[in-house]
Design a protein around this motif. Structure first.
Motif, PDB file in Angstrom:
ATOM      1  N   SER A   1      -2.692  17.812 -10.997  1.00  0.00           N
ATOM      2  CA  SER A   1      -3.730  17.138 -10.222  1.00  0.00           C
ATOM      3  C   SER A   1      -3.189  16.602  -8.891  1.00  0.00           C
ATOM      4  CB  SER A   1      -4.330  15.972 -11.010  1.00  0.00           C
ATOM      5  OG  SER A   1      -4.911  16.415 -12.211  1.00  0.00           O
ATOM      6  N   PRO A   2      -3.792  16.978  -7.764  1.00  0.00           N
ATOM      7  CA  PRO A   2      -3.396  16.392  -6.477  1.00  0.00           C
ATOM      8  C   PRO A   2      -3.526  14.868  -6.510  1.00  0.00           C
ATOM      9  CG  PRO A   2      -4.778  18.313  -6.119  1.00  0.00           C
ATOM     10  CD  PRO A   2      -4.820  18.025  -7.592  1.00  0.00           C
ATOM     11  N   ILE A   3      -2.592  14.191  -5.861  1.00  0.00           N
ATOM     12  CA  ILE A   3      -2.541  12.727  -5.907  1.00  0.00           C
ATOM     13  C   ILE A   3      -2.325  12.163  -4.511  1.00  0.00           C
ATOM     14  CG2 ILE A   3      -0.069  12.858  -6.477  1.00  0.00           C
ATOM     15  CD1 ILE A   3      -0.324  10.139  -7.860  1.00  0.00           C
ATOM     16  N   GLY A   4      -2.921  11.008  -4.259  1.00  0.00           N
ATOM     17  CA  GLY A   4      -2.659  10.229  -3.062  1.00  0.00           C
ATOM     18  C   GLY A   4      -2.363   8.805  -3.459  1.00  0.00           C
ATOM     19  N   ILE A   5      -1.416   8.165  -2.784  1.00  0.00           N
ATOM     20  CA  ILE A   5      -1.087   6.770  -3.069  1.00  0.00           C
ATOM     21  C   ILE A   5      -0.884   6.043  -1.752  1.00  0.00           C
ATOM     22  CG2 ILE A   5       1.391   7.283  -3.301  1.00  0.00           C
ATOM     23  CD1 ILE A   5       1.553   5.015  -5.376  1.00  0.00           C
ATOM     24  N   ASP A   6      -1.311   4.778  -1.725  1.00  0.00           N
ATOM     25  CA  ASP A   6      -1.071   3.952  -0.540  1.00  0.00           C
ATOM     26  C   ASP A   6      -0.729   2.544  -0.989  1.00  0.00           C
ATOM     27  OD1 ASP A   6      -1.032   3.659   2.375  1.00  0.00           O
ATOM     28  OD2 ASP A   6      -2.681   2.261   2.046  1.00  0.00           O
ATOM     29  N   VAL A   7       0.240   1.930  -0.335  1.00  0.00           N
ATOM     30  CA  VAL A   7       0.606   0.539  -0.599  1.00  0.00           C
ATOM     31  C   VAL A   7       0.536  -0.250   0.700  1.00  0.00           C
ATOM     32  CG1 VAL A   7       2.063   1.080  -2.580  1.00  0.00           C
ATOM     33  CG2 VAL A   7       3.094   0.982  -0.305  1.00  0.00           C
ATOM     34  N   GLU A   8       0.047  -1.467   0.586  1.00  0.00           N
ATOM     35  CA  GLU A   8      -0.043  -2.372   1.736  1.00  0.00           C
ATOM     36  C   GLU A   8       0.341  -3.770   1.283  1.00  0.00           C
ATOM     37  OE1 GLU A   8      -0.650  -1.657   4.817  1.00  0.00           O
ATOM     38  OE2 GLU A   8      -1.489   0.381   4.702  1.00  0.00           O
ATOM     39  N   ALA A   9       1.103  -4.472   2.103  1.00  0.00           N
ATOM     40  CA  ALA A   9       1.467  -5.850   1.793  1.00  0.00           C
ATOM     41  C   ALA A   9       0.226  -6.731   1.799  1.00  0.00           C
ATOM     42  CB  ALA A   9       2.483  -6.372   2.800  1.00  0.00           C
ATOM     43  N   LYS A  10       0.126  -7.621   0.822  1.00  0.00           N
ATOM     44  CA  LYS A  10      -1.017  -8.535   0.753  1.00  0.00           C
ATOM     45  C   LYS A  10      -1.037  -9.481   1.946  1.00  0.00           C
ATOM     46  CE  LYS A  10      -1.698 -10.482  -3.272  1.00  0.00           C
ATOM     47  NZ  LYS A  10      -1.380 -11.171  -4.562  1.00  0.00           N
ATOM     48  N   THR A  11       0.108  -9.668   2.564  1.00  0.00           N
ATOM     49  CA  THR A  11       0.199 -10.589   3.710  1.00  0.00           C
ATOM     50  C   THR A  11      -0.049  -9.881   5.039  1.00  0.00           C
ATOM     51  OG1 THR A  11       2.586 -10.210   3.782  1.00  0.00           O
ATOM     52  CG2 THR A  11       1.805 -12.125   2.534  1.00  0.00           C
ATOM     53  N   ARG A  12      -0.397  -8.609   4.998  1.00  0.00           N
ATOM     54  CA  ARG A  12      -0.618  -7.863   6.240  1.00  0.00           C
ATOM     55  C   ARG A  12      -1.648  -8.590   7.115  1.00  0.00           C
ATOM     56  NH1 ARG A  12      -3.519  -1.877   6.696  1.00  0.00           N
ATOM     57  NH2 ARG A  12      -3.929  -1.993   8.931  1.00  0.00           N
ATOM     58  N   LYS A  13      -1.300  -8.774   8.373  1.00  0.00           N
ATOM     59  CA  LYS A  13      -2.186  -9.475   9.303  1.00  0.00           C
ATOM     60  C   LYS A  13      -3.018  -8.466  10.089  1.00  0.00           C
ATOM     61  CE  LYS A  13      -0.534 -13.451   8.113  1.00  0.00           C
ATOM     62  NZ  LYS A  13      -1.357 -14.337   7.249  1.00  0.00           N
ATOM     63  N   ILE A  14      -4.266  -8.799  10.296  1.00  0.00           N
ATOM     64  CA  ILE A  14      -5.160  -7.994  11.110  1.00  0.00           C
ATOM     65  C   ILE A  14      -5.317  -8.703  12.450  1.00  0.00           C
ATOM     66  CG2 ILE A  14      -7.371  -6.778  11.198  1.00  0.00           C
ATOM     67  CD1 ILE A  14      -5.656  -6.124   8.744  1.00  0.00           C
ATOM     68  N   LYS A  15      -4.782  -8.113  13.523  1.00  0.00           N
ATOM     69  CA  LYS A  15      -4.772  -8.785  14.829  1.00  0.00           C
ATOM     70  C   LYS A  15      -6.184  -9.000  15.359  1.00  0.00           C
ATOM     71  CE  LYS A  15      -0.217  -7.078  16.226  1.00  0.00           C
ATOM     72  NZ  LYS A  15       0.545  -6.296  17.237  1.00  0.00           N
ATOM     73  N   ASN A  16      -7.033  -8.004  15.179  1.00  0.00           N
ATOM     74  CA  ASN A  16      -8.390  -8.090  15.719  1.00  0.00           C
ATOM     75  C   ASN A  16      -9.329  -8.766  14.726  1.00  0.00           C
ATOM     76  OD1 ASN A  16      -7.520  -6.548  17.961  1.00  0.00           O
ATOM     77  ND2 ASN A  16      -7.803  -4.669  16.787  1.00  0.00           N
ATOM     78  N   ASN A  17     -10.523  -9.072  15.181  1.00  0.00           N
ATOM     79  CA  ASN A  17     -11.576  -9.518  14.280  1.00  0.00           C
ATOM     80  C   ASN A  17     -11.795  -8.440  13.223  1.00  0.00           C
ATOM     81  OD1 ASN A  17     -14.718  -9.205  13.676  1.00  0.00           O
ATOM     82  ND2 ASN A  17     -14.263 -11.385  13.992  1.00  0.00           N
ATOM     83  N   ILE A  18     -11.821  -8.857  11.958  1.00  0.00           N
ATOM     84  CA  ILE A  18     -11.841  -7.877  10.867  1.00  0.00           C
ATOM     85  C   ILE A  18     -13.079  -6.996  10.921  1.00  0.00           C
ATOM     86  CG2 ILE A  18     -12.082  -7.646   8.361  1.00  0.00           C
ATOM     87  CD1 ILE A  18     -10.060  -9.887   8.065  1.00  0.00           C
ATOM     88  N   ILE A  19     -14.240  -7.588  11.144  1.00  0.00           N
ATOM     89  CA  ILE A  19     -15.468  -6.794  11.168  1.00  0.00           C
ATOM     90  C   ILE A  19     -15.473  -5.846  12.366  1.00  0.00           C
ATOM     91  CG2 ILE A  19     -17.983  -6.870  11.285  1.00  0.00           C
ATOM     92  CD1 ILE A  19     -16.731  -7.766   8.612  1.00  0.00           C
ATOM     93  N   ALA A  20     -15.015  -6.327  13.518  1.00  0.00           N
ATOM     94  CA  ALA A  20     -14.934  -5.467  14.696  1.00  0.00           C
ATOM     95  C   ALA A  20     -13.978  -4.307  14.443  1.00  0.00           C
ATOM     96  CB  ALA A  20     -14.488  -6.275  15.912  1.00  0.00           C
ATOM     97  N   PHE A  21     -12.866  -4.605  13.776  1.00  0.00           N
ATOM     98  CA  PHE A  21     -11.895  -3.559  13.449  1.00  0.00           C
ATOM     99  C   PHE A  21     -12.481  -2.585  12.428  1.00  0.00           C
ATOM    100  CE2 PHE A  21      -7.891  -2.081  11.376  1.00  0.00           C
ATOM    101  CZ  PHE A  21      -7.319  -1.489  12.494  1.00  0.00           C
ATOM    102  N   ALA A  22     -13.180  -3.111  11.426  1.00  0.00           N
ATOM    103  CA  ALA A  22     -13.781  -2.264  10.390  1.00  0.00           C
ATOM    104  C   ALA A  22     -14.821  -1.323  10.985  1.00  0.00           C
ATOM    105  CB  ALA A  22     -14.412  -3.126   9.299  1.00  0.00           C
TER     106      ALA A  22
END
Length: 331
Positions: free
Chosen positions: A152-173
């Protein structure tokens, strides 16, 4: 939907023995049985735990000449170390599953598909009799994870819980997410909760496009929607406090049907108490209905120490959004 296998494996190698007799280290890699159908094995390493320069030199010797050259070109020490550990983790992990005979991890032949996703080069590895393994790698500055499945093809991603979003989150989203996902994030009033849910969504979307093997450029994030659906009451996932907390993650509203697939299953978890990790695996079509993904998770320092952390605080399942009662709009 996914289940954690609570089987614990005591596969810890004595650290003192390793330090006294590094010459024997190549024999200390612990062989593993292949994952079963719809089972995923996750191996992760914390770079800060790898301090030995001697060990890092050993890892360098696991790499192909081209990989060595790529790693040594990196000038910044910590970036070079992470690149080395990621490549060594892939090779040492895959070599665990070649059970017919011990294989030198350096002998493994890897390639990239047309979109840059690493994979085993089976065509040029026939003499190794490799099992039909699929793998994927992800890393942040403080954690590297490798996922392994059979077929089965697989994808994995990890991100630090403390990752900061420089921009406004909704604007970035709005630059990357679908309208339905933006609606869900906008309904979360607490800024910290909103940031955390943004990171979870990002990891799920990243894992999905990596499972497809196409990457962000070929499958833009805003062409599909990640949705949380309540599971049946009898399908409570390990780690949930109540049945109502059990959610199944799915892909909906694919605008680009040619490059999207709904035939996948997801898992979302916390790793090492510091990271969110998302896994996406193509479903086994030989089974009818929805078959849960089974997960086994190990923390490792290859050739030194392996610890099965399934069912512990180091590998906790996550189910649903902070605002689980917010529904996606119908398109």
């Amino acid at each position: 939907m996914f289940d954690f296998n609570f089987r614990r494996a005591n596969t810890t190698t004595n650290m003192d023995f390793f330090q006294r007799s590094f010459a024997a280290a190549a024999s200390l890699i612990v062989p593993m049985q292949l994952p079963s159908k719809m089972e995923t094995h996750i191996w992760y390493i914390v770079p800060d735990e790898v301090k030995s320069k001697h060990l890092q030199k050993h890892y360098l010797n696991l790499l192909s000449p081209n990989e060595k050259e790529s790693v040594m070109k990196i000038q910044e020490e910590e970036l070079q170390k992470r690149a080395l550990l990621a490549r060594a983790l892939v090779r040492s992990t895959i070599s665990r599953y070649v059970t017919q005979f011990q294989i030198d991890p350096q002998a493994l032949k890897l390639k990239k598909n047309m979109f840059g996703k690493p994979e085993l080069d089976f065509q040029n590895s026939r003499e190794l009799c490799l099992p039909p393994l699929q793998f994927n790698i992800s890393h942040s500055s403080s954690l590297i994870a490798c996922g392994v499945t059979v077929h089965s093809p697989i994808g994995i991603d990890v991100e630090a819980k403390t990752r900061k979003i420089k921009n406004n989150i909704i604007a970035f989203a709005k630059r990357f997410f679908s309208p339905n996902e933006i609606e869900v994030l906008s309904a979360i009033s607490d800024p910290e909760s909103q940031r955390q849910e943004f990171i979870k969504l990002w990891t799920l979307k990243e894992a999905y496009v990596k499972a497809l093997g196409r990457g962000f450029s070929a499958t833009p994030f805003n062409t599909f929607t990640i949705q949380f659906n309540k599971t049946a009451r009898s399908s409570c996932l390990p780690g949930c406090k109540t049945y109502e907390e059990a959610y199944e993650i799915s892909v909906e509203s694919c605008d680009d049907l040619e490059n999207c697939s709904r035939n996948v299953t997801f898992a979302l978890m916390e790793l090492s108490g510091s990271h969110y990790a998302a896994v996406c695996v193509e479903k086994d079509t030989s089974f009818r209905g929805s078959l849960p993904m089974k997960l086994n998770v190990w923390r490792t320092i290859p050739y030194v120490e392996d610890e099965c952390v399934s069912g512990t605080e180091a590998a906790l399942p996550i189910n649903g959004f902070a605002q689980a009662n917010v529904n996606f709009s119908k398109t």
